[in-house]
Design a protein around this motif. Structure first.
Motif, short mmCIF file in Angstrom:
data_model
loop_
_atom_site.label_atom_id
_atom_site.label_comp_id
_atom_site.label_asym_id
_atom_site.label_seq_id
_atom_site.Cartn_x
_atom_site.Cartn_y
_atom_site.Cartn_z
N TYR A 272 9.40 7.00 -1.33
CA TYR A 272 9.97 7.64 -0.14
C TYR A 272 8.82 8.32 0.60
CZ TYR A 272 13.75 9.84 2.53
OH TYR A 272 14.62 10.22 3.52
N PHE A 273 8.40 7.73 1.71
CA PHE A 273 7.24 8.22 2.45
C PHE A 273 7.69 9.06 3.64
CE2 PHE A 273 5.91 4.22 0.51
CZ PHE A 273 4.76 4.61 -0.15
N ILE A 274 7.03 10.18 3.82
CA ILE A 274 7.29 11.04 4.96
C ILE A 274 6.13 10.87 5.94
CG2 ILE A 274 7.83 13.36 5.75
CD1 ILE A 274 9.78 12.12 3.70
N LYS A 275 6.41 10.33 7.10
CA LYS A 275 5.36 10.09 8.09
C LYS A 275 5.26 11.32 8.99
CE LYS A 275 3.31 6.69 11.09
NZ LYS A 275 3.26 5.30 11.56
N GLU A 276 4.49 12.30 8.52
CA GLU A 276 4.32 13.54 9.26
C GLU A 276 3.50 13.31 10.52
OE1 GLU A 276 5.72 16.25 8.47
OE2 GLU A 276 6.04 16.35 6.30
N GLN A 277 3.96 13.85 11.62
CA GLN A 277 3.26 13.78 12.91
C GLN A 277 2.91 12.33 13.27
OE1 GLN A 277 -0.01 16.45 12.07
NE2 GLN A 277 1.17 18.25 12.70
N ASN A 278 3.73 11.42 12.77
CA ASN A 278 3.62 9.99 13.07
C ASN A 278 2.28 9.40 12.62
OD1 ASN A 278 5.13 7.80 14.01
ND2 ASN A 278 3.96 7.72 15.92
N LYS A 279 1.68 9.94 11.57
CA LYS A 279 0.39 9.47 11.07
C LYS A 279 0.58 8.52 9.89
CE LYS A 279 -3.22 10.64 12.05
NZ LYS A 279 -4.20 10.00 12.98
N GLY A 280 -0.26 7.46 9.85
CA GLY A 280 -0.32 6.61 8.68
C GLY A 280 0.34 5.26 8.85
N THR A 281 -0.02 4.33 7.95
CA THR A 281 0.46 2.95 7.99
C THR A 281 0.68 2.46 6.57
OG1 THR A 281 -0.86 2.53 9.99
CG2 THR A 281 -0.09 0.60 8.77
N PRO B 24 -6.90 13.61 0.86
CA PRO B 24 -5.58 13.68 1.50
C PRO B 24 -5.57 13.23 2.94
CG PRO B 24 -6.53 15.87 1.24
CD PRO B 24 -7.43 14.93 0.50
N THR B 25 -6.75 13.09 3.57
CA THR B 25 -6.78 12.55 4.93
C THR B 25 -6.73 11.02 4.93
OG1 THR B 25 -9.21 12.41 5.06
CG2 THR B 25 -8.17 14.51 5.65
N MET B 26 -6.93 10.41 3.76
CA MET B 26 -6.85 8.95 3.64
C MET B 26 -5.53 8.52 3.00
SD MET B 26 -10.70 7.92 2.42
CE MET B 26 -12.16 8.43 3.34
N LEU B 27 -5.20 9.11 1.87
CA LEU B 27 -3.91 8.87 1.24
C LEU B 27 -2.96 9.97 1.68
CD1 LEU B 27 -2.04 7.38 -0.69
CD2 LEU B 27 -2.97 8.77 -2.55
N LEU B 28 -2.10 9.66 2.62
CA LEU B 28 -1.22 10.68 3.18
C LEU B 28 -0.02 10.95 2.29
CD1 LEU B 28 -1.23 9.59 6.95
CD2 LEU B 28 -2.79 11.13 5.75
N SER C 14 0.83 -1.21 0.00
CA SER C 14 0.00 0.00 0.00
C SER C 14 0.86 1.26 0.00
CB SER C 14 -0.92 0.01 1.23
OG SER C 14 -0.21 0.42 2.39
N PHE C 15 0.19 2.38 -0.20
CA PHE C 15 0.79 3.68 0.05
C PHE C 15 0.75 3.93 1.56
CE2 PHE C 15 -1.46 3.96 -4.09
CZ PHE C 15 -0.34 4.02 -4.91
N LEU C 16 1.19 5.10 1.98
CA LEU C 16 1.03 5.50 3.38
C LEU C 16 -0.41 5.98 3.54
CD1 LEU C 16 2.43 5.94 6.13
CD2 LEU C 16 2.88 8.29 5.41
N ILE C 17 -1.22 5.17 4.20
CA ILE C 17 -2.65 5.46 4.25
C ILE C 17 -3.10 5.61 5.70
CG2 ILE C 17 -3.03 4.25 2.08
CD1 ILE C 17 -4.53 2.62 5.01
N ASP C 18 -4.22 6.28 5.86
CA ASP C 18 -4.77 6.53 7.19
C ASP C 18 -6.27 6.26 7.16
OD1 ASP C 18 -4.56 7.20 9.87
OD2 ASP C 18 -5.03 9.31 9.52
N GLY C 19 -6.81 5.82 8.28
CA GLY C 19 -8.24 5.58 8.37
C GLY C 19 -8.58 4.11 8.42
N TYR C 20 -9.72 3.83 9.03
CA TYR C 20 -10.25 2.47 9.14
C TYR C 20 -11.19 2.25 7.96
CZ TYR C 20 -13.49 -1.14 10.87
OH TYR C 20 -14.30 -2.24 10.99
#
Length: 739
Positions: free
Chosen positions: A442-451, A409-413, A387-393
Motif C-alpha cells: 500500500y503506497f502513499i504518494k505524498e505530494q504526488n512524488k514517485g513512480t 529516503p529521497t530515492m525509496l519513497l 518496483s517500490f515507489l521510487i524517485d530519481g533518475y
C-alpha cells in the motif's frame, strides 16, 4: 470425362449464384473489433472493424439501451491483398480479403450487430460503453505483456477468467466474464509471434501452402491467430490499446508486417508509433521503444519533446505510461539487465544492454521521473518484476545519475508495507522471511512524488535461466522468494529472488484517488490462477473537509449516540488526532463523515443501518497528510462496519465482524463474518511482527460466517498477535497469550 470437365465450372458457378440468391453471407474471418475513431483519442466516436473472405453485402445495426429498435447502415468494403502466411523462402500465397469499418457515435450503452444485408443474418455483435466523463468513474484495464505465443496466452486467459469468477452469471468462468469486467485492453507489444500455415489450412480460400519456415511475427495472419481469434469475445466490446514490440517490426518479410500492423490499427500514426489519450480520470501514454528503426519518420528526440509537452499539459489525476522495452530490469536473459554497464572493461557484446532499451533509458527515463508518472508498464523481458515507489533518475551508464540506494529516503519513497524492506534487508535467514508482506503493498504518494515500474513480458512464455550474470537482484524491485544459487555452463549465478518466473496477466483498476494492480499468474498445478502480487497506490487529499460544520479539535469520543433517546451523531467530525465511537448508531437516513489526522477507532456496538452513508478518512485538519487507515482499530469484538471496494468505510456494501478469538487448551479459534466476497488471510505474529504461523492465506471467500482453528502446540509460550486481513488492505489484530 471431357463432358464432365467442361460442365463442372458451369455447375459450380450456378451453385454459387443459387447460394447468393438466398442472400447467405460467409462467416466473418475477423472481428468485429473496436478502435477509437478520428485522431485516436478516447471520445464518443468508435470505429467497428471486421473482415470477410468474400465480397459480401453487409450492414451494421445499432441501438442505444433506451431505443426500442435497431437503426441499420449499409457498409462498403475495401478489397485487400494479404500475404497469408509469410514464408522466408517466398513460398507464400497472396490472398484477397475484404475489410469493413464504420464509425458509430455513442453517448450511452449501445448494442450493435454486423449483419448480412440480404437476409439480415447476424454475423457478429457487441456492446459499446461510452467513455467515462466523471473523475470518480472506475476504470478497469486488462494488461497483457508479450502475449504472442497463443498456447501460453490461453493459459493466462483462463487463469484471469477464473480470477474474475462468473461475473455474468452464466454458470461459466470464461472470456465473456473478462469482457464484462474490462474497459480497456492494454498490450505491451510482441502481441503475435511466428505462426505457420499449418495452423489454419483455410488461410487462403483456394490454395493451401504448407511452409516449414513461416515467421509472420507481428503481421496480419499472426494477429489473426494470436490476438483476434483468442480475444474474439472481448475486442467486440473493448478497445485494444497496444504498443509496438520488436516482434511487430524486426521479424519482417519485405517490411510487410509493420505495414500490416498499422492497417490493423489505423488509430496509431505510422510515422511515430506513439500516442496518448485521456480515459476518465487517467491519462494514458503509449511510447514507441522501437523508434530507432528507419521505418519511422520521427526520431527519439522528437518523441522526447512530444512526451514533455504531453505530460506538461496533462491535468488528470493519474498517469500511466506503457511501452515495450523496460528501463529498470534485472532478468536472466543477456542484454536485458539494466544494471549492466556498457563501459565495463570485462564486458563483451552479450553483456551490453540492448540498443532499444538503452535509448529509452538515456532519452525517456528522466522525463518520466521529472513528471512523476504514476505507473510505467513494460514487457520484453519474459518474467515479472515490480518496483517500490521510487524517485530519481537512475542510469548505470550515466555518471551524473546516482546509483539507487534503498536506504536513501529521497530515492525509496515507500516500500509499501511499512518498512518491511528494512526487516528483509536485516534478516540473517531470508528463507524464513514472510514474503507475503509485499504481496499487498500500500503506497502513499505524498505530494504526488514517485513512480512504480512494472516489467511483465510473461503473458505467454518465460525466458530460460541460461545466463552470464546474477539476476533478479535489482534493488528497486520487491522480493518474491529467498535468494538461491543457479548453476549452468557459465558457472554459478545468484538468483536474488526479486523477480517472479511465472506466466500471467494483470488487472489495473483506477477509482478516484486510488490505483490498484494485481498480477494474476497461471498455476499449472491447479490449471487455474494464483495472485502473485498486489499493490495499491493512494494519493491522499490533504485539504480540509469543506463540509465540516465544527472546529477542528484534538480528539473526539462518541459514546451512546444515535439511539432512540440519544442525540444524533453530527454530520461531520474533524479531529487533529483521532475520532473514536462506541455504543453509537448511524441511522438509515443519515450521512455521517469522520475525519481524523491519525486514526479512527470504532469500538463495540457501533452500528451502521442499511441505507445510511457513513465514511471515514485519514486526512489532516491543516496541511500534513497521514497514512490512510493508519489505525482503524477494532476493539472489544465483535463489531460490525461496512467497507466498499475503495476500502472506505461506507454504506450498504459489505461488513464483517471479527476476529473473535480465544485460547481453549491447545487451539486458537477464530470466527468472522463476511457480508460480501473477500480475500481473507489470517496469521499469528510474534512480538517482532514476524509471521510464525499461517491459518488462512489469501483465500477468496463468499459471504457468510466462518470459523477456523489452529493448534498452538508447536509455538513457544509467550505473547503473540492474531492478524486477520480482508481484501488485502484492512488488517485487524488481537492479542494472544500462550501459557
Amino acid at each position: 470425362m471431357k463432358q464432365l470437365f467442361l460442365y463442372f465450372p458451369i455447375l459450380f458457378f450456378l451453385a454459387f449464384i443459387q447460394l447468393d440468391a438466398y442472400g447467405q453471407c460467409d462467416d466473418l474471418m475477423r472481428g468485429p473489433y473496436l478502435l477509437p475513431s478520428g485522431n485516436g483519442q478516447a471520445s464518443n466516436a468508435f470505429n467497428v472493424h471486421w473482415r470477410t473472405r468474400f465480397d459480401e453485402n453487409m450492414k451494421i445495426c445499432y441501438r442505444s439501451v433506451s431505443d426500442p429498435g435497431f437503426t441499420c447502415l449499409n457498409v462498403s468494403n475495401i478489397r485487400n491483398r494479404r500475404y497469408l502466411p509469410y514464408d522466408y523462402a517466398d513460398e507464400y500465397k497472396r490472398c484477397f480479403v475484404y475489410d469493413y469499418d464504420t464509425t458509430l457515435i455513442v453517448n450511452s450503452t449501445t448494442y450493435y450487430e454486423v449483419r448480412c444485408a440480404d437476409d439480415n443474418e447476424v454475423k457478429g455483435s457487441g456492446k459499446i460503453e461510452p467513455y467515462p466523463t466523471d473523475a470518480d468513474d472506475a476504470i478497469t484495464a486488462w494488461v497483457i505483456g508479450d502475449g504472442g505465443y497463443r498456447l501460453g496466452f490461453e493459459d493466462c486467459s483462463k487463469a484471469y477468467a477464473d480470477f474474475l469468477g462468473d461475473i455474468n452469471g452464466d454458470g461459466m468462468m470464461d472470456k465473456k466474464d473478462i469482457s464484462d469486467n474490462t474497459d480497456l485492453v492494454i498490450m505491451l507489444g510482441d502481441n503475435a509471434y511466428n505462426t505457420q500455415a499449418n495452423d489454419d489450412d483455410n488461410t487462403c480460400n483456394y490454395t493451401y501452402v504448407n511452409c516449414s519456415s513461416c515467421a509472420a511475427d507481428g503481421g496480419d495472419y499472426a494477429y489473426k491467430h494470436s490476438v483476434f481469434d483468442p480475444l474474439k469475445d472481448i475486442l467486440n466490446n473493448s478497445i485494444l490499446w497496444t504498443t509496438i514490440g520488436n516482434h511487430e517490426l524486426d521479424y519482417e518479410l519485405k517490411y510487410e508486417n509493420i505495414e500490416e500492423f498499422f492497417r490493423i490499427f489505423p488509430n496509431i500514426d505510422p510515422n511515430t508509433g506513439y500516442y496518448s489519450y485521456d480515459y476518465g480520470n487517467a491519462h494514458f501514454v503509449c511510447l514507441n521503444s522501437e523508434i530507432l528503426d528507419v521505418t519511422f519518420a520521427a526520431d527519439v528526440s522528437t518523441m522526447k519533446n512530444w512526451l514533455i509537452n504531453d505530460l506538461s499539459q496533462n491535468n488528470k489525476e493519474w498517469t500511466v505510461v506503457f511501452f515495450h522495452h523496460p528501463v529498470h530490469a534485472a532478468g536472466p536473459r543477456y542484454q536485458r539487465n539494466t544494471l549492466m554497464s556498457d563501459e565495463g572493461v570485462n564486458h563483451n557484446h552479450l553483456l551490453k544492454i540492448e540498443g532499444d532499451m538503452r535509448i529509452m533509458i538515456d532519452s525517456i527515463l528522466q522525463v518520466l521521473d521529472d513528471h512523476d508518472v504514476d505507473l510505467v508498464l513494460t514487457g520484453h523481458n519474459h518474467h515479472y518484476e515490480r518496483s517500490f515507489l521510487i524517485d530519481g533518475y537512475h542510469n548505470v551508464n550515466d555518471p551524473s545519475s546516482p546509483a539507487f540506494d534503498p536506504d536513501d529516503p529521497t530515492m525509496l519513497l515507500d516500500d509499501g508495507c511499512q518498512n518491511c524492506l528494512d526487516v528483509y534487508e536485516a534478516s540473517s535467514n531470508k528463507n524464513t522471511f514472510n514474503y507475503e508482506a509485499f504481496n499487498n503493498s500500500y503506497f502513499i504518494k505524498e505530494q504526488n512524488k514517485g513512480t512504480i515500474y512494472v516489467v511483465m513480458g510473461a503473458s505467454s512464455k518465460l525466458d530460460n535461466y541460461n545466463t552470464y550474470f546474477d539476476f533478479y537482484n535489482h534493488p528497486m524491485m520487491r522480493p518474491f522468494t529467498p535468494p538461491s544459487t543457479y548453476f549452468n555452463s557459465n558457472g554459478s549465478k545468484q538468483n536474488g529472488g526479486r523477480g517472479l518466473h511465472e506466466k500471467g496477466t494483470a488487472r489495473l483498476t483506477i477509482l478516484e484517488n486510488k490505483l490498484s494492480f494485481e498480477y494474476v499468474a497461471y498455476d499449472e498445478n491447479s490449471d487455474s490462477y494464483v495472485v502473485r502480487d498486489r499493490f495499491i497506490m493512494f494519493k491522499p487529499d490533504t485539504s480540509p473537509n469543506p463540509n465540516a460544520n465544527q472546529e477542528c479539535v484534538e480528539e473526539v469520543h462518541y459514546d451512546g449516540y444515535g439511539g432512540d433517546n440519544d442525540p444524533a451523531l453530527p454530520d461531520n467530525t474533524m479531529a487533529e488526532n483521532k475520532v473514536t465511537a462506541t455504543g453509537s448508531n448511524v441511522g438509515s437516513s443519515q450521512d455521517i463523515m469522520f475525519q481524523a489526522g491519525n486514526y479512527v477507532e470504532l469500538q463495540s456496538m457501533f452500528n451502521v443501518e442499511l441505507g445510511a452513508e457513513f465514511s471515514a478518512q485519514i486526512a489532516p485538519c491543516i496541511s500534513t497528510s497521514k497514512l490512510p487507515y493508519d489505525h482503524i482499530e477494532i476493539a472489544n469484538m465483535p463489531v460490525k462496519y461496512r467497507i466498499n471496494n475503495d476500502h472506505r468505510i461506507t454504506k450498504d456494501t459489505y461488513s464483517f465482524s471479527g476476529p473473535e478469538s480465544k485460547l481453549i487448551y491447545d487451539k486458537v479459534y477464530v470466527q468472522y463474518e463476511l457480508d460480501a466476497s473477500s480475500y481473507t488471510s489470517i496469521y499469528i505474529l510474534n512480538m517482532n511482527q514476524e509471521i510464525v504461523a499461517t491459518i488462512v492465506s489469501d483465500q477468496q471467500q463468499s459471504p457468510g460466517l466462518y470459523s477456523t482453528q489452529f493448534e498452538t502446540g508447536e509455538l513457544p509460550i509467550g505473547d503473540y498477535e492474531i492478524q486477520i486481513c480482508f481484501n488485502n488492505v484492512l488488517c485487524n489484530t488481537q492479542s494472544l497469550t500462550i501459557e
